[in-house]
Write a protein that holds these residues in place. Structure first.
Motif, PDB file in Angstrom:
ATOM      1  N   THR A 118       0.814  -1.220   0.000  1.00  0.00           N
ATOM      2  CA  THR A 118       0.000   0.000   0.000  1.00  0.00           C
ATOM      3  C   THR A 118       0.847   1.269   0.000  1.00  0.00           C
ATOM      4  O   THR A 118       0.540   2.216  -0.700  1.00  0.00           O
ATOM      5  CB  THR A 118      -0.916   0.080   1.244  1.00  0.00           C
ATOM      6  OG1 THR A 118      -0.137  -0.169   2.403  1.00  0.00           O
ATOM      7  CG2 THR A 118      -2.066  -0.889   1.166  1.00  0.00           C
ATOM      8  N   ALA A 121       5.326   3.346  -3.906  1.00  0.00           N
ATOM      9  CA  ALA A 121       4.709   3.674  -5.196  1.00  0.00           C
ATOM     10  C   ALA A 121       4.782   2.501  -6.180  1.00  0.00           C
ATOM     11  O   ALA A 121       4.070   2.474  -7.172  1.00  0.00           O
ATOM     12  CB  ALA A 121       5.387   4.897  -5.803  1.00  0.00           C
ATOM     13  N   PRO A 157      -3.005  -1.075 -10.614  1.00  0.00           N
ATOM     14  CA  PRO A 157      -2.539  -0.076  -9.662  1.00  0.00           C
ATOM     15  C   PRO A 157      -3.696   0.729  -9.072  1.00  0.00           C
ATOM     16  O   PRO A 157      -4.828   0.614  -9.514  1.00  0.00           O
ATOM     17  CB  PRO A 157      -1.647   0.825 -10.522  1.00  0.00           C
ATOM     18  CG  PRO A 157      -2.158   0.656 -11.917  1.00  0.00           C
ATOM     19  CD  PRO A 157      -2.718  -0.726 -12.005  1.00  0.00           C
ATOM     20  N   SER A 158      -3.380   1.521  -8.072  1.00  0.00           N
ATOM     21  CA  SER A 158      -4.346   2.430  -7.449  1.00  0.00           C
ATOM     22  C   SER A 158      -4.806   3.472  -8.473  1.00  0.00           C
ATOM     23  O   SER A 158      -4.016   3.979  -9.244  1.00  0.00           O
ATOM     24  CB  SER A 158      -3.648   3.108  -6.262  1.00  0.00           C
ATOM     25  OG  SER A 158      -4.220   4.351  -5.969  1.00  0.00           O
ATOM     26  N   ARG A 159      -6.087   3.740  -8.504  1.00  0.00           N
ATOM     27  CA  ARG A 159      -6.589   4.656  -9.530  1.00  0.00           C
ATOM     28  C   ARG A 159      -7.734   5.507  -9.017  1.00  0.00           C
ATOM     29  O   ARG A 159      -8.406   5.156  -8.042  1.00  0.00           O
ATOM     30  CB  ARG A 159      -7.071   3.866 -10.737  1.00  0.00           C
ATOM     31  CG  ARG A 159      -8.259   2.943 -10.403  1.00  0.00           C
ATOM     32  CD  ARG A 159      -8.710   2.149 -11.605  1.00  0.00           C
ATOM     33  NE  ARG A 159      -7.625   1.322 -12.085  1.00  0.00           N
ATOM     34  CZ  ARG A 159      -7.339   1.121 -13.373  1.00  0.00           C
ATOM     35  NH1 ARG A 159      -8.076   1.653 -14.307  1.00  0.00           N
ATOM     36  NH2 ARG A 159      -6.334   0.358 -13.722  1.00  0.00           N
ATOM     37  N   THR A 160      -7.957   6.629  -9.699  1.00  0.00           N
ATOM     38  CA  THR A 160      -9.127   7.448  -9.384  1.00  0.00           C
ATOM     39  C   THR A 160      -9.623   8.074 -10.671  1.00  0.00           C
ATOM     40  O   THR A 160      -8.871   8.201 -11.639  1.00  0.00           O
ATOM     41  CB  THR A 160      -8.801   8.569  -8.376  1.00  0.00           C
ATOM     42  OG1 THR A 160     -10.014   9.236  -8.018  1.00  0.00           O
ATOM     43  CG2 THR A 160      -7.831   9.585  -8.961  1.00  0.00           C
ATOM     44  N   ASP A 162     -11.923  10.731  -9.965  1.00  0.00           N
ATOM     45  CA  ASP A 162     -12.795  11.635  -9.221  1.00  0.00           C
ATOM     46  C   ASP A 162     -12.756  13.081  -9.691  1.00  0.00           C
ATOM     47  O   ASP A 162     -13.617  13.864  -9.347  1.00  0.00           O
ATOM     48  CB  ASP A 162     -12.467  11.566  -7.722  1.00  0.00           C
ATOM     49  CG  ASP A 162     -13.245  10.445  -7.040  1.00  0.00           C
ATOM     50  OD1 ASP A 162     -14.048   9.785  -7.734  1.00  0.00           O
ATOM     51  OD2 ASP A 162     -13.071  10.247  -5.833  1.00  0.00           O
ATOM     52  N   THR A 168      -6.739   8.599 -13.435  1.00  0.00           N
ATOM     53  CA  THR A 168      -5.408   8.969 -12.973  1.00  0.00           C
ATOM     54  C   THR A 168      -4.903   7.844 -12.071  1.00  0.00           C
ATOM     55  O   THR A 168      -5.627   7.352 -11.224  1.00  0.00           O
ATOM     56  CB  THR A 168      -5.470  10.298 -12.193  1.00  0.00           C
ATOM     57  OG1 THR A 168      -6.259  11.216 -12.943  1.00  0.00           O
ATOM     58  CG2 THR A 168      -4.091  10.887 -11.998  1.00  0.00           C
ATOM     59  N   VAL A 171      -3.199   7.000  -6.633  1.00  0.00           N
ATOM     60  CA  VAL A 171      -3.675   7.990  -5.672  1.00  0.00           C
ATOM     61  C   VAL A 171      -3.051   7.661  -4.319  1.00  0.00           C
ATOM     62  O   VAL A 171      -1.997   8.168  -3.978  1.00  0.00           O
ATOM     63  CB  VAL A 171      -5.207   7.983  -5.520  1.00  0.00           C
ATOM     64  CG1 VAL A 171      -5.679   9.351  -5.046  1.00  0.00           C
ATOM     65  CG2 VAL A 171      -5.885   7.556  -6.769  1.00  0.00           C
ATOM     66  N   HIS A 172      -3.683   6.759  -3.597  1.00  0.00           N
ATOM     67  CA  HIS A 172      -3.148   6.470  -2.266  1.00  0.00           C
ATOM     68  C   HIS A 172      -2.263   5.235  -2.259  1.00  0.00           C
ATOM     69  O   HIS A 172      -1.393   5.105  -1.436  1.00  0.00           O
ATOM     70  CB  HIS A 172      -4.297   6.300  -1.278  1.00  0.00           C
ATOM     71  CG  HIS A 172      -5.095   7.546  -1.119  1.00  0.00           C
ATOM     72  ND1 HIS A 172      -4.525   8.722  -0.704  1.00  0.00           N
ATOM     73  CD2 HIS A 172      -6.402   7.823  -1.336  1.00  0.00           C
ATOM     74  CE1 HIS A 172      -5.457   9.671  -0.658  1.00  0.00           C
ATOM     75  NE2 HIS A 172      -6.607   9.147  -1.051  1.00  0.00           N
ATOM     76  N   GLY A 173      -2.510   4.360  -3.178  1.00  0.00           N
ATOM     77  CA  GLY A 173      -1.709   3.132  -3.242  1.00  0.00           C
ATOM     78  C   GLY A 173      -0.667   3.229  -4.343  1.00  0.00           C
ATOM     79  O   GLY A 173      -0.396   4.304  -4.874  1.00  0.00           O
ATOM     80  N   PRO A 174      -0.069   2.077  -4.701  1.00  0.00           N
ATOM     81  CA  PRO A 174       0.988   2.068  -5.714  1.00  0.00           C
ATOM     82  C   PRO A 174       0.512   2.558  -7.080  1.00  0.00           C
ATOM     83  O   PRO A 174      -0.590   2.226  -7.508  1.00  0.00           O
ATOM     84  CB  PRO A 174       1.370   0.586  -5.804  1.00  0.00           C
ATOM     85  CG  PRO A 174       0.906  -0.020  -4.523  1.00  0.00           C
ATOM     86  CD  PRO A 174      -0.303   0.745  -4.121  1.00  0.00           C
TER      87      PRO A 174
END
Ligand code: SF4
Ligand code: SF4
Lengths: 209, 717
Positions: A118, A121, A157-160, A162, A168, A171-174
């Protein structure tokens, strides 16, 4: 054999479609070579803010660990909240892969497993080719939710999206997920050990009885 | 409708970002959703979900007991309450007892429902939302406008300004930079927080575990870094069996964001060790807040099948124009209206329920298989019962139900062009026939209604060789066809005669009851049903035919529903007998063609046409392919327009009550029609014909708009 290859192809297709990088290697030593290469290219070094954290992996022996630290100084096998927060890469071994969604799954009761996947990156996930399952129902029938405290699924991977629905990554995760699929990898604990909480709970029950 | 509410609609419509962003999203969503569901049988998937959730909703307390037992056996603390305030107090006390000064939260609609943040902040505790959209909204001091994408109404410029104002000066409207900024600013908060609060998407009773899904990874951090984890779970999240997670996890990401699976799914079954080795303190709050009461309501129990995917908002023609804020409160869109009525108060839904045009687009995509428009109508009905029917409305319906008087009034209004438009009395009639509108020309009211024209039609019935016995059809006209478009009625008679069917026009027929039903005046609608059942004498005919899908739905479905809800059980057998005979014109014609009783003329000059789906024909009668097929058999070439099944904005009296919304919905439809680039639009509903023909006429377009029946009449031998 062909069935497994087909499933791997499905997995790869799905995982790559959501932005994961998938690398298939024949055995553990090829996997470790590959990971060492990635880490070196990422600039992992034994310096603040340049280290990698490596969570406990059933397939990795202490001899492997020594070799790895010799090749890539800056890998830390003793994962803590602080070094994970400072690390730029994290490595862990996942228990299963789901072909129809490109997901990797892990019994992540011990906290180091979650810290390395978590906070940094880059997350590198080792998983055995033999652990590829077709889909979610196949997985749910294999895990015993009464014995796991934290079952973690990771798909890309972590994504948003919003802000203005623009996708994109990171965000908060890798921001980067590299999945290393190993054909011959000692497979993971299928029956997990008892978690701390289970022990606490059973102790409590013993007391109250 | 109160002025403030109308103003909020106008503000939303005038917000250029909203219209653009939501409109584009709604279009893109349909395509990507369809792609995500490729290879999946959506109907059987949602039937499975509906069954699982409905079963759970039938025994919340039993499942909550089971959940509590199983979770507590593993060291989780479970707190159950029906009172939303008790949730706030429990969390506050826990925070105080443990000396918590800062909290990180991942998304929880339930916490918004009970205004938790304000409660904690008032006690001096710092609460940070960590879902990017929620954080933006929190900083901007706004409310989420969408269940899945809370900040969808904001532009990147507004986000940059908010960050600059509230966090750190100088932020630029560059999305990757803004996201990075959020990561960097929130990371220390995750590391410092002593408590993490989450919601849950599913709670499994037999294992005592909760399932949390996110894309950003914030829930993983919220549940990993702080030593205390509190999950607030509405009772409707409960399911009994672990294996039933699968259908929900299959549908939720696909419906919500068109993903096969979200980036992260966490299934938490017990307190796991913290980073210092101590066991996590895990509290799960099972919150009722009227969910039990809702589950005992035979109509609204269904709404508890919602998995909060928000796809109903994404396809809603109204939501895609005005966004969520017009709906007020926490939950938005059609389902939000229903949830607000329950979790807040029925009267809170008084105005927002009127936003629903009853197109049914939402119920087609709902993975919980909830009939949202039907529940909105039920709210409308209950509100009408609670508030009583206004006198003017009563008087208005008495005119509508007297067909001769209604025609006279309409005709007078039509000739005089506007005298009644401002009259309070007339506003309650389905006066879409005469209301002056800027966005649409009106049909003129025929000097002789169809009921008079009919008597002059010379029916030449040619019994067909394959026809076992002479057949008779009772024709149900409906107001538009009767008063404004008698020529459509003539076309129907002509076609049926050609197939060897004699048409009768029962004089006693009256309004189908849709205007009353859609206003919540079920007593009036029931009276309409009774009058029509008596007049139509279904036992004497082979078919009861209508060329208006709304009337057909009325005769086939709503009569029974109206009578049931008003306790007229003695009339139900007759209503059901009638329903059996009812058939919409296109379906009947199709079967007559199949029987060889109708044949297309030879050498029909090929023409290109586009087809607009009428909401009732597609979503209730499920007959939308039939007219397309018939015209293609006739030799016409179909050019599909974009979003052919998007509502045209007519919606009966909707166009009158909310012209502000009806106009832009129509506008969007007209653009799609024009883009199809063909000279002809065929439609199966006289109401849609009126709306679209009037709209195109106002734009000076030469595109022809016709009822399919009229084209068919010209093309049969
Ligand atoms: S029926 Fe149509 S207008 Fe009403 S909530 Fe559903 S999509 Fe929106
Ligand atoms: S009502 Fe249906 S479509 Fe709307 S959020 Fe709930 S499950 Fe999704």
């Amino acid at each position: 054999m062909t069935a497994i290859t087909a499933t791997f192809e499905d997995f790869k297709l799905r995982a790559e479609a959501v932005g994961a990088q998938v690398e298939k290697v024949p055995n553990k030593s090829a996997a470790l070579d590959f990971i060492a290469g990635v880490l070196l290219r990422e600039g992992i070094a034994d310096a603040p803010g340049a280290r990698a954290v490596w969570a406990h992996c059933p397939a990795i022996s202490s001899a492997d660990r020594e070799q790895l630290t010799a090749r890539v100084p800056g890998i830390q096998f003793d994962v803590t909240r602080d070094n994970a927060a400072q690390a730029i890469a994290g490595i862990s071994q996942m228990d299963w892969a789901l072909a129809d969604t490109g997901t990797v799954v892990q019994i992540a009761d011990t906290v180091d497993q979650r810290l390395v996947s978590t906070l940094p990156a880059l997350h590198i996930a080792l998983v055995s080719t033999a652990s590829i399952l077709p889909n979610l129902p196949a997985l749910l029938s294999r895990v015993d939710p009464r014995k796991t405290g934290y079952l973690a699924f990771i798909t890309g991977p972590s994504r948003t999206a919003d802000i203005e629905r623009v996708l994109t990554i990171g965000v908060h995760g890798p921001a980067r997920l590299v999945i290393v699929m190993v054909d011959e990898l000692p497979s993971n604990k299928i029956a997990p050990e008892k978690t701390t909480s289970d022990k606490i709970a059973s102790e409590k029950m013993a007391v109250s009885q | 409708m109160n002025a403030e509410f109308k103003q909020s609609i106008l503000d939303a419509l005038n917000n250029p970002n909203l219209a653009g962003a939501l409109g584009r999203f709604s279009e893109a969503y349909r395509t990507s959703r369809a792609k995500a569901y490729q290879g999946i049988d959506f109907e059987s998937l949602r039937t499975e979900i509906a069954a699982v959730k409905s079963d759970a909703a039938g025994r919340f307390e039993e499942l909550a007991d089971m959940f509590q037992r199983n979770a507590e056996a593993r060291g989780t603390k479970v707190f159950r309450t029906s009172d939303p305030h008790a949730v706030n107090q429990y969390i506050l006390k826990l925070a105080m007892d443990r000396g918590v000064t800062s909290i990180v939260k991942s998304k929880s609609m339930a916490s918004e429902e009970i205004h938790l943040n304000a409660h904690l902040e008032a006690a001096g505790i710092e609460v940070s939302e960590t879902d990017l959209g929620e954080w933006i909204i929190q900083l901007a001091g706004q409310r989420p406008s969408h269940m899945v994408m809370p900040a969808i109404h904001m532009t990147k410029e507004e986000v940059a300004d908010t960050f600059s104002d509230k966090v750190e000066d100088g932020q630029q409207p560059d999305i990757p930079q803004l996201v990075k900024f959020a990561r960097n600013k929130l990371r220390p908060k995750f590391l410092a927080a002593e408590m993490g609060i989450t919601g849950a998407n599913i709670a499994v009773a037999e294992t005592g575990s909760i399932v949390i899904i996110t894309n950003e990874g914030n829930a993983r951090l919220v549940t990993t870094l702080p030593k205390i984890h509190v999950a607030i779970v509405g009772l409707e999240k409960l399911i009994e069996r672990f294996k039933d997670i699968a259908p929900i996890l299959t549908a939720l990401p696909r419906s919500a964001t068109a993903q096969l699976l979200t980036s992260y799914v966490s299934i938490i079954g017990a307190p796991v060790p913290n980073t210092d080795g101590s066991p996590k303190e895990l509290h799960i709050i099972l919150m009722d807040n009227r969910r039990n009461e809702m589950s005992r309501d035979p109509r609204f129990k269904q709404a508890l099948q919602c998995i909060r995917c928000a796809s109903c908002l994404n396809v809603c023609p109204v939501f895609s124009l005005v966004g969520g804020h017009v709906f007020g409160k926490v939950y938005t869109g059609g389902i939000g209206t229903i949830l607000t009525a329950w979790f807040d108060a029925l009267k809170q839904s008084d105005e927002i329920q009127s936003l629903c045009i009853q197109c049914g687009a939402c119920k087609d995509v709902c993975p919980g298989k909830i009939d949202i428009p039907d529940l909105v109508l039920e709210l409308r009905r209950r509100l009408a019962v609670e508030q009583g029917q206004p006198l003017v409305q009563k008087a208005a319906f008495s005119i509508v139900n007297n067909r001769r008087a209604f025609h006279t009034v309409l005709r007078a209004a039509s000739i005089a062009q506007k005298p009644f438009a401002k009259d309070g009395f007339i506003r309650h009639l389905p006066m879409f026939l005469t209301e002056m509108t800027e966005f649409r020309s009106l049909p003129s009211i025929a000097s002789h209604p169809f009921r008079d024209v009919f008597k002059k039609i010379k029916q030449e019935v040619r019994p067909h060789a394959t026809q076992p016995k002479p057949e008779k059809a009772a024709f149900f006209a409906g107001c538009l066809l009767d008063f404004a478009y008698p020529e459509m009625g003539e076309a129907v008679v002509q076609v049926l005669n050609k197939a060897g069917i004699e048409v009768v026009f029962p004089e006693g027929q009256t309004c189908c009851g849709a205007p009353a039903r859609y206003s919540g005046a079920y007593e009036v609608a029931s009276q309409n049903a009774l009058d029509n059942i008596r007049a139509l004498r279904a036992d004497e005919v082979t078919y009861v035919v209508s060329a208006c899908p709304t009337c057909t739905v009325g005769l086939q479905h709503d009569f029974v529903a109206n009578l049931e809800s008003t306790g007229h059980t003695d009339a139900l057998p007759a209503a059901r007998a009638l329903a059996e005979k009812v058939v919409d014109f296109s379906t009947l014609v199709n079967s007559l063609v199949e029987q060889g009783r109708l044949k297309f003329k030879d050498g029909i000059a090929p023409q290109r046409f586009t087809y607009h789906d009428s909401c009732h024909l597609k979503r209730t009668l499920r007959a939308e392919q039939t007219p397309r097929k018939l015209m293609q058999q006739a030799g016409y070439e179909l050019v599909e327009m974009q979003q052919a099944d998007m509502c045209c904005g007519m919606g009966g009296s909707y166009t009158l009550k909310l012209p502000e919304l009806s106009a832009p919905i129509l506008e969007r439809k007209l653009v799609h029609i024009e883009q199809a680039g063909v000279p002809l639009v065929l439609i199966d509903c006289p109401g849609c014909v009126m709306q679209i023909r009037g709209g195109l006429d106002k734009r000076g377009s030469t595109i022809k708009v016709e009822l399919t029946a009229q084209r068919l009449a010209e093309n049969f031998q």
